[in-house]
Design an enzyme around this catalytic site. Structure first.
Site, PDB file in Angstrom:
ATOM      1  N   GLU A 123     -34.441   2.699  35.474  1.00  0.00           N
ATOM      2  CA  GLU A 123     -35.180   3.186  34.314  1.00  0.00           C
ATOM      3  C   GLU A 123     -36.388   4.062  34.671  1.00  0.00           C
ATOM      4  O   GLU A 123     -37.333   4.187  33.896  1.00  0.00           O
ATOM      5  CB  GLU A 123     -35.639   2.012  33.426  1.00  0.00           C
ATOM      6  N   THR A 128     -32.011  11.007  33.429  1.00  0.00           N
ATOM      7  CA  THR A 128     -32.513  12.023  32.500  1.00  0.00           C
ATOM      8  C   THR A 128     -32.734  13.343  33.228  1.00  0.00           C
ATOM      9  O   THR A 128     -32.410  14.414  32.706  1.00  0.00           O
ATOM     10  CB  THR A 128     -33.826  11.554  31.847  1.00  0.00           C
ATOM     11  N   ARG A 258     -29.683   5.886  26.523  1.00  0.00           N
ATOM     12  CA  ARG A 258     -29.811   5.054  27.712  1.00  0.00           C
ATOM     13  C   ARG A 258     -28.523   4.299  27.995  1.00  0.00           C
ATOM     14  O   ARG A 258     -28.015   3.562  27.149  1.00  0.00           O
ATOM     15  CB  ARG A 258     -30.964   4.064  27.516  1.00  0.00           C
ATOM     16  N   ASP A 280     -26.815  11.194  41.880  1.00  0.00           N
ATOM     17  CA  ASP A 280     -27.592  10.205  41.130  1.00  0.00           C
ATOM     18  C   ASP A 280     -26.975   8.834  41.360  1.00  0.00           C
ATOM     19  O   ASP A 280     -25.766   8.652  41.218  1.00  0.00           O
ATOM     20  CB  ASP A 280     -27.568  10.562  39.632  1.00  0.00           C
ATOM     21  N   GLN A 284     -31.021  -0.201  40.029  1.00  0.00           N
ATOM     22  CA  GLN A 284     -31.207  -1.650  40.070  1.00  0.00           C
ATOM     23  C   GLN A 284     -30.911  -2.178  41.476  1.00  0.00           C
ATOM     24  O   GLN A 284     -30.160  -1.571  42.236  1.00  0.00           O
ATOM     25  CB  GLN A 284     -30.293  -2.342  39.052  1.00  0.00           C
TER      26      GLN A 284
END
Length: 430
Positions: A123, A128, A258, A280, A284
């Protein structure tokens, strides 16, 4: 020693092959030179260097340093003998020429392609940035068909985040004010979280619940008492538009949509005759074991940090502060031997949220030594220094404050990044 980009290689003559290694102790070669008339020419000693001779191939010249003159002469004798042994027939020469051409084409393609690795905690804004590259590249953007693909994700974000808000209100002992909303809340909790479950009635329920003072009160406790996506308010505020049957997502919608990144996503983006292969990966902890597969031949590492997450904990570990986790991860990645000569670009992201939050939550909740109060410039500079001081490697680090959902901001920052990357590539060659 091979004089390319100032890097040394250790050469070993094995049969009819010369293998070269990055370090003398390495067990796996970085590459091999196959000796033959169609691949190498005779080498001659170079008088102005002591114990150095030249190995000339079709693609490049290697300058090889030996321990003494006898060793140098022995290498030259062996190489030239092997070269003279290989006299290919016309068909073999033709095939060799085709292979050489393909190798040349591959080299030219790779010389115009830059590999960027997107790293950071979950996050932090990596995905993005990835979407922004698709928008900003030459002839970039999303077709209407591609935009429509995001509809289920947007619907899912609306459903799941309102469920989170309803459950949080209940745990915090905050009641919904509107009696009808209590029934709507119960009904919504029974709805599947998939975007495929979306119906007009669900959108209307979410719109009514978001207007309830109780839901708004619970919303003010986000980050401190429960996890809610940064973009939840945006989706709730736009719920009426999503209820329109003719709804087509906008760029603002898809940049905020998201979905937890899992695995590895890779794409090539073209900017002014230079191709960037961007990779990318999920941020986590459970996803990081996959990162090692992406570390080879990286031009630059783009590391994302969520500036506004200094008072939040990880979704996967409620005992660990997100900013502290990001610092630990940056320390680990920036000091890896893999990246000792790799350019780093540090994106201190979510400045829009950080500017708003610094007036509500003091940065000292994460860094007790911080005494700058609600001053954005002091706070942002403080965080920047905490990250830069983690690095002990000799590589360069370029730092930028970003808002990943702001296309104009990313366009400006990315232009500067491209110039820095190209400068580093050129300086490496010469």
């Amino acid at each position: 020693q091979r004089r390319v980009r100032g890097k040394k290689r250790w050469f070993v003559l094995e049969g009819k092959t010369i293998s070269y290694y990055q370090e003398q102790s390495d067990g796996t070669p970085k590459g091999m030179i196959f000796l033959g008339a169609h691949l190498a020419k005779k080498s001659d000693p170079i008088s102005k260097f002591k114990h150095v001779f030249r190995l000339i191939t079709r693609k490049r010249t290697y300058y090889i340093v030996t321990a003494d003159e006898n060793t140098m002469n022995r290498w030259i004798e062996l190489i030239n003998a092997l070269v003279e042994e290989a006299v290919p027939d016309p068909e073999e020469a033709k095939r060799s020429k085709m292979i050489d051409k393909q190798l040349h084409d591959d080299v030219m393609k790779s010389s115009r392609e830059v590999k960027l690795l997107l790293l950071g905690t979950g996050e932090s804004g990596k995905s993005t940035i990835f979407k922004q590259m698709k928008i900003l590249q030459v002839n970039g953007g999303y077709s209407q068909e591609e935009l429509l693909v995001f509809k289920p994700t947007i619907y899912q974000n609306c459903i799941t985040q309102m469920k989170v808000l309803i459950n949080a209100a209940a745990k915090l002992g905050i009641e919904l004010v509107n009696e009808g909303n209590k029934e709507r809340a119960t009904a919504l909790l029974q709805v599947p979280s998939s975007g495929e479950a979306w119906r007009l009635e669900i959108g209307e329920m979410i719109e009514a619940l978001w207007a309830d003072p109780g839901a708004r009160e619970a919303f003010e406790h986000r980050d401190k008492h429960f996890h809610l996506n940064d973009t939840a308010q945006y989706f709730f505020d736009n719920i009426a538009r999503y209820c329109d049957e003719s709804f087509v997502p906008r760029y603002d919608d898809i940049l905020r949509a998201r979905v937890r990144s899992t695995g590895i996503e890779e794409a090539i983006f073209k900017f002014e005759d230079l191709e960037f292969r961007m990779v990318d990966v999920g941020g986590q902890r459970s996803e990081r074991k996959k990162w090692i597969h992406c570390f080879d031949v990286v031009t630059a590492v783009l590391f994302c940090v969520g500036l506004s997450e200094y008072d939040q904990t990880l979704r996967e570990d409620d005992t660990q502060n997100r900013m502290k986790e990001s610092l630990l991860l940056f320390d680990e990645i920036s000091n890896m031997s893999w990246f000792k000569d790799t350019t780093f670009i540090l994106f201190l992201n979510k400045v829009d949220l950080f500017k708003e939050k610094i007036h509500r939550v003091d940065l000292s909740v994460c860094f007790p030594e911080y005494k700058g109060g609600a001053n954005y410039d002091l706070a942002s500079s403080f965080v920047k220094e905490r990250f830069l001081e983690q690095n002990k490697a000799p590589h360069l680090i370029y730092t930028h404050f970003t808002c990943a959902i702001n296309t104009e901001n990313i366009a400006f920052v990315w232009k500067v990044c491209r110039e820095n990357i190209i400068r580093e590539i050129i300086s490496g060659i010469f």
